[in-house]
Enzyme design. Structure first.
Site, PDB file in Angstrom:
ATOM      1  N   ASP A 124       1.032  -1.093  -0.106  1.00  0.00           N
ATOM      2  CA  ASP A 124      -0.234  -0.046  -0.038  1.00  0.00           C
ATOM      3  C   ASP A 124       0.903   1.261  -0.072  1.00  0.00           C
ATOM      4  OD1 ASP A 124      -1.930   1.827   0.616  1.00  0.00           O
ATOM      5  OD2 ASP A 124      -3.233   0.230   1.886  1.00  0.00           O
ATOM      6  N   ASP A 128      -2.740   3.218   6.518  1.00  0.00           N
ATOM      7  CA  ASP A 128      -4.133   3.052   7.005  1.00  0.00           C
ATOM      8  C   ASP A 128      -4.123   2.611   8.595  1.00  0.00           C
ATOM      9  OD1 ASP A 128      -4.709   3.205   4.487  1.00  0.00           O
ATOM     10  OD2 ASP A 128      -5.127   1.145   3.922  1.00  0.00           O
ATOM     11  N   HIS A 141     -11.296   3.708   5.021  1.00  0.00           N
ATOM     12  CA  HIS A 141     -10.298   2.983   4.233  1.00  0.00           C
ATOM     13  C   HIS A 141      -8.957   3.527   4.792  1.00  0.00           C
ATOM     14  CE1 HIS A 141      -9.475   5.850   0.585  1.00  0.00           C
ATOM     15  NE2 HIS A 141      -9.610   6.560   1.572  1.00  0.00           N
ATOM     16  N   ASP A 227      -3.231  -3.326  -2.243  1.00  0.00           N
ATOM     17  CA  ASP A 227      -3.977  -2.021  -2.449  1.00  0.00           C
ATOM     18  C   ASP A 227      -3.154  -1.698  -3.871  1.00  0.00           C
ATOM     19  OD1 ASP A 227      -4.539   0.574  -2.992  1.00  0.00           O
ATOM     20  OD2 ASP A 227      -5.070   0.980  -0.898  1.00  0.00           O
ATOM     21  N   ASP A 229      -2.809   1.369  -5.123  1.00  0.00           N
ATOM     22  CA  ASP A 229      -2.246   2.470  -4.947  1.00  0.00           C
ATOM     23  C   ASP A 229      -0.766   2.160  -4.393  1.00  0.00           C
ATOM     24  OD1 ASP A 229      -2.331   2.439  -2.126  1.00  0.00           O
ATOM     25  OD2 ASP A 229      -3.880   3.924  -2.398  1.00  0.00           O
TER      26      ASP A 229
END
Length: 305
Positions: A124, A128, A141, A227, A229
């Protein structure tokens, strides 16, 4: 023969932008099922879960759409846990990354019951690890790892039957490059292991992955939460939260190949594919290409060990 079970979770309920709800179909269109079958895997596509629509409201007491997020994650928890109980390898097609709460809480529950050692690789751009006190947006998220470690509202932390669902030491984060100031302090406070892009720049993806994967045994259940991204936006524009300076195509391939080499991956999330920001589905196509490597495709010819 390994059985893969695809579980679609078409929602952007935890995100700050719309469009991740289209991710599951984008991944199917990009040939995910055909690629998996080419690896001689048995593939069951369970279709998509149903859940509340996105009301697109401002935060309430620090959380956006808390009840709806809880409903989606409870459904995903139950579906993922059922797949694991049947001996399947679940692949969660997101959807935004708040869905990691339901997915990983299910894997943690399964590992507790089976006496397995859980390891989570979190690929990621973002840690998070926010809480309602640390982020003004209230977008959940940005909170799933914190929630899984027991920091958050009880509607989310209790999913899976135990709070916390996991301890921070089972999580190893790769590719991080966007962390809020308060979140950064919190990450250090709990001792989360983070191999950020500075680390990868200095020591390389190989060393980061060797450290993140070290010490696994036959009893390890490896969960990969991917993820998209994580990737540099120059190669993966189809995400709502792009952050420049991510892994290149080859770095990402090496990451996936080294995971495949362990033979321990037993569950997978593919999150935050957002066709609304994409160009000709190239981000979903790249995600499928990288998942191909997770299941053993290699660009190199090597003697088998």
């Amino acid at each position: 023969m390994t059985t893969i079970q695809l579980i679609g979770a078409p929602t952007d309920i935890g995100a700050g932008s719309r469009g991740a709800s289209m991710g599951p179909e984008a991944l199917r269109v990009a040939g995910l099922i055909e690629m998996l079958k080419a690896h001689q895997l048995n593939v069951i596509d369970s279709g998509n879960l149903a859940g509340p629509t996105n009301p697109w409201l401002p935060p309430v007491e620090g959380y956006r759409h808390l009840e709806e997020v809880a409903a989606w994650n409870q459904s995903l928890h139950e579906a993922s846990y059922a797949a694991l109980q049947q001996g399947h390898l679940p692949i969660i097609l997101g959807g935004d990354h708040c869905l990691g709460i339901g997915s990983i809480s299910a894997v943690a529950r399964y590992c507790r019951e089976k006496g397995k050692d859980l390891r989570v690789l979190w690929l990621d751009a973002h840690a998070d690890f926010n809480t309602s006190e640390l982020t003004p947006t209230g977008n959940i998220h940005g909170m799933p790892v914190a929630v899984l470690c027991g920091y958050g509202p009880k509607q989310l932390t209790r999913i899976g039957g135990r709070t916390p669902a996991i301890n921070p030491d089972v999580v190893h984060q790769i590719g991080i490059r966007s962390v809020d100031e308060g979140e950064k302090r919190f990450v250090h406070q709990v001792g989360l292991e983070v191999f950020d892009m500075r680390y990868i720049d200095e020591y390389g993806m190989r060393e980061a992955m060797e450290r993140a994967l070290a010490g696994m045994t036959e009893n390890t259940h490896l969960h990969v939460s991917f993820d998209v991204d994580f990737l540099d936006p120059s190669i993966a524009p189809g995400v709502a939260t792009t952050v420049p300076g991510g892994p290149t195509y080859r770095e990402a391939q090496l990451c996936m190949e080294m995971i495949a080499d362990t033979g321990r991956m037993a569950s997978l999330d593919i999150m935050e594919v957002n066709p609304a920001y994409d160009v000709k589905n190239q981000t979903a196509l790249l995600a499928v290409d990288l998942v191909d490597s997770l299941f053993g495709k290699s660009t190199l010819m090597r003697d088998s060990k």
